[in-house]
Scaffold this motif. Structure first.
Motif, PDB file in Angstrom:
ATOM      1  N   TYR A 420       0.866  -1.015  -0.353  1.00  0.00           N
ATOM      2  CA  TYR A 420      -0.041   0.059   0.395  1.00  0.00           C
ATOM      3  C   TYR A 420       1.034   1.249   0.358  1.00  0.00           C
ATOM      4  CZ  TYR A 420      -2.092   3.993   2.151  1.00  0.00           C
ATOM      5  OH  TYR A 420      -2.383   4.919   2.762  1.00  0.00           O
ATOM      6  N   PHE A 423       1.822   2.071  -3.379  1.00  0.00           N
ATOM      7  CA  PHE A 423       0.659   3.354  -4.059  1.00  0.00           C
ATOM      8  C   PHE A 423       0.878   4.174  -3.315  1.00  0.00           C
ATOM      9  CE2 PHE A 423      -2.066  -1.511  -4.486  1.00  0.00           C
ATOM     10  CZ  PHE A 423      -1.113  -1.364  -5.181  1.00  0.00           C
ATOM     11  N   ASN A 424       0.572   4.572  -2.123  1.00  0.00           N
ATOM     12  CA  ASN A 424       0.350   5.728  -1.742  1.00  0.00           C
ATOM     13  C   ASN A 424       1.532   7.027  -1.853  1.00  0.00           C
ATOM     14  OD1 ASN A 424      -0.819   7.923   0.272  1.00  0.00           O
ATOM     15  ND2 ASN A 424      -0.191   6.963   1.971  1.00  0.00           N
ATOM     16  N   ASP A 427       1.297   8.214  -5.107  1.00  0.00           N
ATOM     17  CA  ASP A 427       0.496   9.326  -5.529  1.00  0.00           C
ATOM     18  C   ASP A 427       1.455  10.806  -4.805  1.00  0.00           C
ATOM     19  OD1 ASP A 427      -1.446   7.423  -6.372  1.00  0.00           O
ATOM     20  OD2 ASP A 427      -2.719   7.224  -4.788  1.00  0.00           O
ATOM     21  N   TYR A 510      -5.522   0.296  -0.257  1.00  0.00           N
ATOM     22  CA  TYR A 510      -5.436   1.514  -0.778  1.00  0.00           C
ATOM     23  C   TYR A 510      -6.925   1.767  -0.976  1.00  0.00           C
ATOM     24  CZ  TYR A 510      -4.209   4.829  -4.533  1.00  0.00           C
ATOM     25  OH  TYR A 510      -4.423   5.671  -5.441  1.00  0.00           O
ATOM     26  N   LYS A 513      -8.355   3.779   1.995  1.00  0.00           N
ATOM     27  CA  LYS A 513      -7.720   5.118   2.137  1.00  0.00           C
ATOM     28  C   LYS A 513      -8.831   5.944   1.775  1.00  0.00           C
ATOM     29  CE  LYS A 513      -4.219   8.648   1.734  1.00  0.00           C
ATOM     30  NZ  LYS A 513      -4.338   8.764   0.291  1.00  0.00           N
TER      31      LYS A 513
END
Length: 563
Positions: A420, A423-424, A427, A510, A513
């Motif tokens: 995760y 991914f974060n 971003d 994800y 969130k």
């Protein structure tokens, strides 16, 4: 006197009643009981073992059935559901194992006198040494007769896995027999005089019989597809059952479809980065360029340390998660041996980050594959996965918060959380340039590929060799690294769903969130800190905790997170 007796009875009743609602204590007791029974019943392939553990799970189910679920706090209700689910999962696996045991137990039933001797030893019963010597001699004759009969029998076991279970059952009996023999040998002179020689001969015969059984399966049962990687496909039904225990309401086909979508998205990002680097739509050429950026020999560990500190600084500047000073201080690193790298060609992590790096004893080809596969742009995407905020921070917090829940460890939480953050951080513009973006997308494609090849393997739609080729051709792995990755997936100490847990768990966090933080229901730092304080549990139950959703004792969470 009567009054004192009455008070005592009431006190006992109240303490039992309190215990019944103290689910964390019940969880600790279950762990202690299971551990004690595992040490006592060492003949794991036996009726005695299966009966006793079925009773253990049934007893704890009974304890849970007597709990007033509605009176529990929300946190205790989660613990109740976790324990009940764990008992169901353990019992399901036990029944599968017992089913296979029933198919092979006939290969060892004639050895029952040896089991009786082993069980008698547990309480230190005085042996009738001369009779035991006669039993051992008789068992040698029966072993020879049994093998002769099997050799002439054309009806062999239908699966090689059953042959290995039969072999393991005999090997385990031999190991327990050795322990029982040594208990008396030298301490009882009469026993040593009578039994030593018959035992030594019997020990060799048992070893030969166990080896014979390893290959006692039908020639139609393919064990090795030519890759040299031996796995154990579990089948679609077992996959669905296992996903149910993780509160994931998707079929394996649906998860493969999700992985294909994620793979396609990553491939588009690869194209963007490839064009920026001047390679046009040939992203594999751009990938080769990135692989060639490996560090000079000997300088890599210092760069790993720099990357670890960089990730912590990046997170603290944005104040998105609490990182204890002790966690930052206590992580360590070590280098993996060439043998370890056959199973893990990249990093492994936790409190100790384990670095895959070529050694002087490797061939030139092996050295170059290791260097190229562990280049700085690939590695920058995963150092934080292994350390902070990934596995090291997870382990650090798991040892300090709701520790009774460590029984419920799940890779969907552990690997999902670490992924995760990939991914974060994407971003949050963590990649500095196109090479970094290629490094991050390589891993993202890799995690999608894990779902595709591992689920198809367990549904017997792909072989290990096809999985290797898939990683090389679709993801761009070095072949030696692809082989190591597949070997780790199917021969390592991992459950059958472990490799799908990265992407699946990462997507769960994800989308959670998005649901809670991006919609303004919770701050990002609070979101991350709360997750770290709930320990390793299915992500669907993390969601139930954060949303304070009403729960029932027979909870079946049906969160379709990818919708």
């Amino acid at each position: 006197m009567i009054k004192c007796f009455t008070v005592t009875i009431i006190a006992i009743f109240l303490s039992l009643q309190a215990f019944a609602t103290d689910i964390p204590t019940l969880i600790w007791q279950f762990q202690a009981d299971k551990s004690a029974l595992s040490r006592k019943y060492t003949l794991k392939e036996s009726e005695e073992f299966y009966d006793r553990f079925e009773k253990l799970y049934a007893d704890y189910h009974t304890s849970l059935s007597e709990v007033d679920f509605a009176s529990l706090s929300h946190s205790a209700q989660v613990d109740f559901i976790l324990l009940k689910n764990h008992l169901d999962k353990e019992l399901y696996q036990l029944k599968l194992d017992r089913g296979d045991f029933e198919k092979v137990k006939s290969f060892g039933e004639f050895l029952e006198p040896l089991r009786i001797f082993i069980v008698d030893r547990r309480r230190g019963n005085h042996p009738e040494s001369e009779k035991i010597a006669e039993v051992f001699q008789a068992q040698r004759k029966e072993l020879a007769q049994q093998r002769k009969g099997l050799e002439s029998n054309e009806q062999k076991l239908e699966r090689w896995q059953l042959a290995e279970k039969a072999s393991g059952m005999v090997a385990e009996l031999g190991k327990n027999l050795e322990e029982a023999f040594k208990f008396y040998d030298g301490y009882d002179p009469e026993f040593s005089w009578w039994v030593t020689q018959p035992y030594e001969n019997l020990k060799k015969d048992l070893e030969v019989y166990a080896e014979f059984l390893k290959d006692y399966y039908s020639t139609e049962a393919v064990k090795d597809d030519g890759s040299g990687i031996i796995g154990r496909p579990i089948g679609r039904e077992a996959i669905i059952e296992s996903l149910g225990h993780e509160f994931i309401p998707y079929t394996p086909e649906e998860l493969v479809e999700i992985a294909e979508k994620e793979f396609a998205w990553s491939e588009k990002q690869m194209l963007y980065a490839s064009r920026e680097l001047g390679f046009g739509d040939d992203w594999k050429a751009a990938l080769e360029h990135v692989k060639g950026t490996y560090f000079p020999v000997g300088e890599w560990p210092a760069e790993i340390n720099r990357m670890a500190e960089e990730a912590v600084e990046f997170l603290e500047e944005r104040d998105v998660i609490t990182i204890p000073e002790m966690a930052k201080e206590t992580w360590r690193m070590r280098m993996m041996s060439p043998a370890e790298q056959r199973f893990a060609p990249f990093f492994l992590g936790g409190e100790v980050i384990q670095i895959a790096y070529p050694t002087d004893e490797m061939s030139h080809e092996e050295k170059m594959m290791s260097l190229r596969g562990n280049n700085p742009h690939f590695s920058r995407a995963v150092v934080h996965h292994e350390l902070i905020p990934g596995h090291h921070l997870q382990q650090f917090m798991n040892q300090r918060h709701k520790t009774h829940r460590r029984l419920f460890y799940t890779p969907f939480w552990t690997e999902g959380w670490a992924l995760y953050w990939e991914f974060n951080l994407w971003d949050k513009d963590f990649p500095r340039n196109a090479e970094d973006r290629i490094g991050m997308m390589f891993w993202r494609m890799h995690r999608s590929a894990r779902i595709i090849f591992s689920l198809n393997y367990h549904m017997e739609k792909m072989t290990p060799q096809e999985s290797i080729d898939f990683l090389v051709e679709r993801v761009g792995h070095e072949r030696a690294n692809a082989e190591a990755e597949v070997r780790r997936s199917f021969e390592g100490r991992y459950g059958p769903l472990y490799q799908i847990a990265y992407m699946t768990g990462g997507l769960q966090f994800y989308h959670l969130k998005k649901e809670l933080v991006d919609n303004g229901q919770m701050g990002e730092k609070e979101f991350h800190d709360r997750i770290m304080q709930e320990n390793s549990i299915p992500v669907a139950l993390v969601r139930a905790i954060l949303k304070e959703e009403p729960l029932s004792r027979d909870e079946e969470v049906k969160w379709r997170f990818y919708e």
